[in-house]
Scaffold this motif. Structure first.
Motif, short mmCIF file in Angstrom:
data_model
loop_
_atom_site.label_atom_id
_atom_site.label_comp_id
_atom_site.label_asym_id
_atom_site.label_seq_id
_atom_site.Cartn_x
_atom_site.Cartn_y
_atom_site.Cartn_z
N ALA A 1 0.55 -0.79 0.28
CA ALA A 1 0.22 0.01 0.22
C ALA A 1 1.33 1.15 0.58
N SER A 2 0.48 2.02 -1.11
CA SER A 2 1.08 3.79 -0.64
C SER A 2 0.55 5.14 -1.14
N TYR A 3 -1.11 4.33 -1.40
CA TYR A 3 -1.88 5.43 -0.83
C TYR A 3 -2.57 6.02 -0.35
N GLY A 4 -2.97 5.18 0.63
CA GLY A 4 -3.96 5.68 1.43
C GLY A 4 -5.63 6.36 0.17
N ARG B 1 -2.30 11.08 -4.40
CA ARG B 1 -0.43 10.89 -4.94
C ARG B 1 -0.71 9.88 -3.52
N SER B 2 0.19 9.47 -4.17
CA SER B 2 0.96 7.98 -3.96
C SER B 2 1.98 9.20 -1.93
N ARG B 3 1.97 8.47 -1.05
CA ARG B 3 2.69 9.19 -0.20
C ARG B 3 4.17 9.03 -0.08
N ASP C 1 2.13 -5.76 -12.03
CA ASP C 1 2.18 -4.61 -11.61
C ASP C 1 0.36 -3.87 -11.52
N ASP C 2 -0.47 -3.43 -10.85
CA ASP C 2 -1.27 -2.66 -12.19
C ASP C 2 -0.51 -1.21 -13.23
N ILE C 3 0.28 -0.45 -12.01
CA ILE C 3 0.33 0.60 -12.68
C ILE C 3 1.75 1.42 -11.69
N GLN C 4 2.98 1.35 -12.70
CA GLN C 4 3.59 2.11 -12.88
C GLN C 4 3.85 3.79 -12.77
N ASP C 5 4.05 4.22 -11.33
CA ASP C 5 4.22 5.42 -10.96
C ASP C 5 5.19 6.22 -10.66
N THR C 6 5.54 6.56 -9.58
CA THR C 6 6.60 6.92 -9.35
C THR C 6 8.02 5.58 -9.94
N GLY C 7 7.65 4.69 -9.44
CA GLY C 7 8.45 3.75 -9.60
C GLY C 7 8.28 3.44 -7.94
N ARG C 8 8.23 3.83 -6.55
CA ARG C 8 9.01 3.02 -5.57
C ARG C 8 8.55 1.70 -5.04
N THR C 9 7.58 1.91 -5.82
CA THR C 9 6.51 0.14 -5.35
C THR C 9 7.71 -0.95 -6.33
N LEU C 10 7.71 -0.72 -7.29
CA LEU C 10 8.68 -1.87 -7.85
C LEU C 10 9.87 -1.70 -7.28
N ASP D 1 1.56 2.41 -17.58
CA ASP D 1 2.95 3.22 -16.81
C ASP D 1 2.62 4.54 -17.77
N LYS D 2 3.22 5.27 -15.86
CA LYS D 2 2.80 6.95 -16.10
C LYS D 2 4.39 7.23 -15.94
N PRO D 3 5.45 7.34 -17.01
CA PRO D 3 6.60 7.52 -17.21
C PRO D 3 6.79 9.35 -16.43
N PHE E 1 -5.55 10.39 -12.53
CA PHE E 1 -5.81 9.61 -11.96
C PHE E 1 -6.72 9.01 -12.02
N VAL E 2 -6.37 7.20 -12.77
CA VAL E 2 -6.88 6.26 -13.43
C VAL E 2 -7.60 5.17 -11.58
N VAL E 3 -9.11 4.99 -12.46
CA VAL E 3 -9.37 3.95 -11.87
C VAL E 3 -10.17 2.60 -12.78
N GLY F 1 -10.42 -2.86 -11.82
CA GLY F 1 -9.77 -3.14 -10.77
C GLY F 1 -8.20 -2.31 -10.09
N ILE F 2 -8.23 -1.34 -10.37
CA ILE F 2 -8.14 -0.54 -9.80
C ILE F 2 -8.45 0.56 -9.47
N ASP F 3 -8.28 1.49 -7.94
CA ASP F 3 -9.19 2.02 -6.85
C ASP F 3 -8.77 3.22 -6.73
N PHE F 4 -10.06 4.12 -6.95
CA PHE F 4 -10.19 5.45 -6.38
C PHE F 4 -10.45 5.00 -4.97
P1 IMP Z 1 4.33 3.63 -7.57
O1 IMP Z 1 4.77 3.52 -6.42
O2 IMP Z 1 4.01 5.21 -7.19
O3 IMP Z 1 5.34 3.47 -8.37
O4 IMP Z 1 3.06 3.54 -7.45
C1 IMP Z 1 2.12 2.11 -8.38
C2 IMP Z 1 0.90 2.03 -7.43
O5 IMP Z 1 0.35 3.13 -6.64
C3 IMP Z 1 0.01 1.39 -8.54
O6 IMP Z 1 0.77 -0.22 -8.53
C4 IMP Z 1 -0.82 2.00 -8.04
O7 IMP Z 1 -2.09 1.12 -7.24
C5 IMP Z 1 -1.05 3.26 -6.98
N1 IMP Z 1 -1.26 4.67 -8.47
C6 IMP Z 1 -0.53 4.84 -9.00
N2 IMP Z 1 -1.73 6.09 -9.70
C7 IMP Z 1 -2.23 5.19 -9.80
C8 IMP Z 1 -4.14 6.05 -9.99
O8 IMP Z 1 -3.79 7.36 -11.36
N3 IMP Z 1 -5.39 5.18 -10.12
C9 IMP Z 1 -4.41 4.29 -8.96
N4 IMP Z 1 -3.77 4.31 -8.15
C10 IMP Z 1 -2.26 4.80 -8.74
#
Ligand code: IMP
Ligand code: MG
Length: 186
Positions: free
Chosen positions: A73-76, A80-82, A104-113, A135-137, A157-159, A162-165
């Motif tokens: 979990a990174s979003y709460g 925006r990622s915490r 994974d669903d989305i690579q955003d900041t890259g921290r999760t991967l 991928d959100k480069p 921000f996408v939903v 499987g992807i939530d808000f």
């Molecule tokens: P990262 O660690 O910033 O790369 O974020 C990865 C995780 O943040 C993803 O696996 C998602 O669970 C979540 N995330 C990032 N962008 C979005 C979004 O647009 N909608 C919903 N969840 C997101």
């Protein structure tokens, strides 16, 4: 197809047909590059719908992958990622010496991967590949190479799929852009 919600509107971004076609194409790319003795490591919760379709698409190519899950979990409840990736429930023990495809669903900041790769090194995994449906480069803070990716998306921000808000909208069969005030940069 625009859904109205208490938070605003969800604008379609990727429809069901494009999702299905891309998942089949990804499975074909994977079949050409990955070993048959594969373990899929599905990152929860967001990747579960994608992973279920990908698993069945891989089966069309003769794959019979093992499936493991890792919950992070990174979003709460925000958009925006915490910046801190929390591991919930630990890393499956059975990953030692396996060849693992991280899904994974989305690579955003890259921290999760980045965190997952670090955990997998610690778990004694033999070989790792990474895959993200989206991928959100433009948002990248940590560079983690993606071996497979479905679609590049802009910084919205996408939903859906499987992807939530805040734990909602996972059931949508398509992916949309959630338009709320706090998803637009000020
Ligand atoms: P990262 O660690 O910033 O790369 O974020 C990865 C995780 O943040 C993803 O696996 C998602 O669970 C979540 N995330 C990032 N962008 C979005 C979004 O647009 N909608 C919903 N969840 C997101
Ligand atoms: Mg995720």
């Amino acid at each position: 197809m625009v859904a109205s919600t208490a938070h605003g509107r969800i604008r379609p971004l990727i429809d069901q047909q494009r999702l299905a076609q891309r998942v089949e194409a990804l499975a074909a790319e994977m079949a050409a590059r990955l070993p048959r003795d594969l373990t899929m490591l599905v990152l929860l919760k967001g990747a579960f719908v994608f992973a279920a379709d990908l698993l069945r698409a891989l089966a069309h190519h003769g794959f019979t992958p093992r499936v493991e899950f890792l919950r992070l979990a990174s979003y709460g409840h925000g958009t925006r990622s915490r910046g801190r990736v929390e591991v919930i429930g630990g890393v499956p023990e059975s990953l030692a010496d396996r060849r693992v495809l991280v899904v994974d669903d989305i690579q955003d900041t890259g921290r999760t991967l980045a965190r997952v790769l670090e955990l997998l090194r610690g778990a004694g995994v033999r070989q790792v590949w990474t895959c993200a449906l989206l991928d959100k480069p433009s948002r990248r803070e940590v560079e983690v190479p993606l071996d497979f990716r479905g679609f590049e998306v802009p910084d919205v921000f996408v939903v859906g799929y499987g992807i939530d808000f805040a734990e909602r909208w996972r059931e949508l069969p398509w992916i949309g852009h959630l338009e709320t005030e706090d998803t637009h940069p000020c």
